[in-house]
Write a protein that holds these residues in place. Structure first.
Motif, PDB file in Angstrom:
ATOM      1  N   MET A  18       0.834  -1.201   0.000  1.00 54.34           N
ATOM      2  CA  MET A  18       0.000   0.000   0.000  1.00 54.34           C
ATOM      3  C   MET A  18       0.874   1.258   0.000  1.00 54.34           C
ATOM      4  SD  MET A  18      -3.052  -1.324   0.117  1.00 54.34           S
ATOM      5  CE  MET A  18      -4.060   0.087   0.541  1.00 54.34           C
ATOM      6  N   ASP A  59      -7.601   9.762   0.633  1.00 60.47           N
ATOM      7  CA  ASP A  59      -8.477   8.633   0.298  1.00 60.47           C
ATOM      8  C   ASP A  59      -7.892   7.322   0.818  1.00 60.47           C
ATOM      9  OD1 ASP A  59      -6.295   8.446  -1.376  1.00 60.47           O
ATOM     10  OD2 ASP A  59      -7.462   7.894  -3.157  1.00 60.47           O
ATOM     11  N   ASN A  60      -7.075   7.385   1.868  1.00 63.18           N
ATOM     12  CA  ASN A  60      -6.397   6.184   2.350  1.00 63.18           C
ATOM     13  C   ASN A  60      -7.360   5.097   2.808  1.00 63.18           C
ATOM     14  OD1 ASN A  60      -3.980   7.444   1.842  1.00 63.18           O
ATOM     15  ND2 ASN A  60      -3.632   8.081   3.958  1.00 63.18           N
ATOM     16  N   GLU A 105     -10.461   4.649   1.854  1.00 63.87           N
ATOM     17  CA  GLU A 105     -11.170   4.123   0.684  1.00 63.87           C
ATOM     18  C   GLU A 105     -10.269   3.170  -0.107  1.00 63.87           C
ATOM     19  OE1 GLU A 105     -13.292   7.497   2.233  1.00 63.87           O
ATOM     20  OE2 GLU A 105     -11.170   7.256   1.654  1.00 63.87           O
ATOM     21  N   ARG A 106      -8.979   3.498  -0.217  1.00 74.52           N
ATOM     22  CA  ARG A 106      -8.064   2.618  -0.952  1.00 74.52           C
ATOM     23  C   ARG A 106      -7.887   1.288  -0.217  1.00 74.52           C
ATOM     24  NH1 ARG A 106      -2.864   3.977  -1.640  1.00 74.52           N
ATOM     25  NH2 ARG A 106      -2.783   5.619  -0.058  1.00 74.52           N
ATOM     26  N   ALA A 150     -10.945  -0.754  -0.811  1.00 75.78           N
ATOM     27  CA  ALA A 150     -10.988  -1.299  -2.163  1.00 75.78           C
ATOM     28  C   ALA A 150     -10.144  -2.565  -2.274  1.00 75.78           C
ATOM     29  CB  ALA A 150     -10.510  -0.254  -3.166  1.00 75.78           C
ATOM     30  N   PRO A 168      -6.662  -4.249  -7.015  1.00 71.36           N
ATOM     31  CA  PRO A 168      -6.436  -2.863  -7.456  1.00 71.36           C
ATOM     32  C   PRO A 168      -4.953  -2.538  -7.630  1.00 71.36           C
ATOM     33  CG  PRO A 168      -7.892  -2.954  -5.536  1.00 71.36           C
ATOM     34  CD  PRO A 168      -7.302  -4.310  -5.694  1.00 71.36           C
TER      35      PRO A 168
END
Length: 444
Positions: A394, A407-408, A410-411, A414, A426
């Protein structure tokens, strides 16, 4: 030589001797604390020191004239002050549990192991896709309350259709305490199995973070427990066994440790009693089950500010001046003694590798770019578990990957949801097992 000079030299020598005696009394008190493991709230060590200092003062002052006889009693006064400040509690000695959270109900489940744990449930959002397999979250710590920041991340997963459950492991947060000798990594694994059985919704997916990732790794190595699990996500795991715990060296990109502003708020370590207790425990000179402070008192005393730079180490250097508030003062709860006890049982445990290589539960490993974890803690899991299907490195985040910045979260969500739904990842599958040596060389 003038008499005034002679008197000044004499008094200086007496004061120097008194200061040396004071230092000796303090050292003696600490040594007796260690030798007695803090028995009786430290009073036997304090009273013994006080008695020895008094006898020494009487002996040294026997031939002196007034007021010279008072100087040898300075160590006695200091010994009395140290005894009072270290041996008398300043917080309640019965456990004070955090108040209820305003945004989620707290349930209490009695597990088959005997643990009584605080449970939180985030049902899937009524609109959109609902995923039939429940997701169970194992938080880090060990023996720490689930932070408000983590609760927000679990709410994010629930909004995406997941039926999310989590519990504070025995002794942490609103869960009941255990006798100190029962805090073991094996007990944590048994509690996970018992929680899944009590949940009664088939085989759930498990997300284990930090020390929770270590618990999950050990669960995957136990065939009886692994049979209860559907999929496993191991995020930023701590050491899984004794050999792994002894690894040192490689870590991730620079963290915010030493760069972020110092944490504000009250600290228990400004009080001599807790500074001595936590300091000696951290050095291994007092056992977690010592007689100086009980488990409940230690839990009540320890504050978020006592974590010092540990919180900053969970963020990238670039985020040093915008680290989010992870928790509220009311919700924060950490058991330093129980945590040390669990960590010691990990360090004392034999290699997990022979059992882990039989794992068949589909798993994913998550590694942060600015991880404060030793890289070999993570790569040992990747090398040892043949059922790890993908690794997600990550970028731009530290140990606490779902941190609400940019957006950590949300990533991270995902990556997790793609694996749970068996969709394309992703991010690249990196590092693979074959890439472990190159990965470690890149993080020297």
């Amino acid at each position: 030589m003038p008499r005034s000079v002679i008197r000044a030299v004499r008094w200086t020598r007496r004061l120097v001797a008194a200061l040396a005696a004071i230092a000796g009394a303090v050292v003696l008190f600490l040594a007796l604390l260690v030798l007695t493991d803090g028995a009786g709230s430290g009073l036997p060590a304090g009273l013994t020191t006080l008695g020895i200092a008094t006898v020494a003062a009487l002996w040294r002052g026997r031939r002196r004239t007034w007021p010279g006889r008072l100087v040898p009693f300075l160590p006695v006064v200091v010994a009395a002050a140290v005894t009072a400040s270290v041996c008398l509690p300043t917080v309640p000695t019965a456990r004070r549990y955090p108040p209820a959270l305003p945004f989620v109900a707290t349930q209490h489940w009695r597990l088959a192991t005997g643990s009584r744990v605080a449970v939180y449930h985030y049902p899937p959002a009524p609109a959109g896709t609902r995923h039939p397999i429940p997701l169970v979250y194992l938080n880090g710590g060990p023996v720490r309350a689930i932070s408000v920041l983590d609760h927000r991340f679990l709410q994010l997963l629930a909004r995406q259709g997941y039926d999310v459950y989590t519990y504070e492991q025995a002794g942490g947060g609103r869960s009941d305490l255990l006798p100190m000798g029962q805090y073991t990594i094996s007990r944590s694994v048994r509690d996970l199995a018992a929680f899944v059985d009590r949940l009664g919704k088939g085989r759930p997916d498990i997300l284990g973070f930090s020390s929770g990732g270590a618990v999950l790794t050990r669960a995957l190595a136990d065939r009886r427990v692994a049979a209860r699990l559907h999929r496993a996500i191991i995020a930023e795991p701590g050491p899984m066994d004794g050999p792994t715990a002894r690894f040192t060296g490689h870590k991730g990109r620079e963290s915010a440790r030493g760069l972020a502003p110092a944490m504000t708020g009250p600290r228990s370590t400004t009080t001599p009693r807790y500074a001595a207790a936590f300091g000696l425990m951290r050095l291994g000179l007092l056992t977690p089950d010592n007689g100086l402070i009980g488990q409940a008192e230690g839990d009540n005393a320890f504050t978020a500010a006592d974590l010092g730079s540990d919180t900053a180490s969970a963020y990238c250097a670039r985020d040093a001046h915008r680290i989010p508030v992870e928790d509220t003062a009311q919700n924060f709860s950490f058991s330093p003694a129980a945590s040390l006890r669990v960590q010691q049982t990990v360090t004392d445990s034999p290699s997990l590798a022979p059992r882990l290589r039989h794992s068949r539960t589909p798993a994913m490993l998550m590694i942060a770019e600015c991880s404060s974890q030793v890289r070999q803690w993570e790569t040992a899991v990747l090398a040892g578990d043949p059922a790890i299907r993908r690794t997600q490195y990550m970028p731009g985040v530290g140990h606490h990957m779902w941190n609400g910045l940019d957006d950590n979260s949300e990533r991270a969500a995902a990556v997790i949801t793609a694996f749970l739904q068996d969709k394309p990842a992703p991010l690249p599958n990196y590092p693979t097992r074959d890439e472990i040596p190159a990965f470690l060389r890149a993080h020297k």
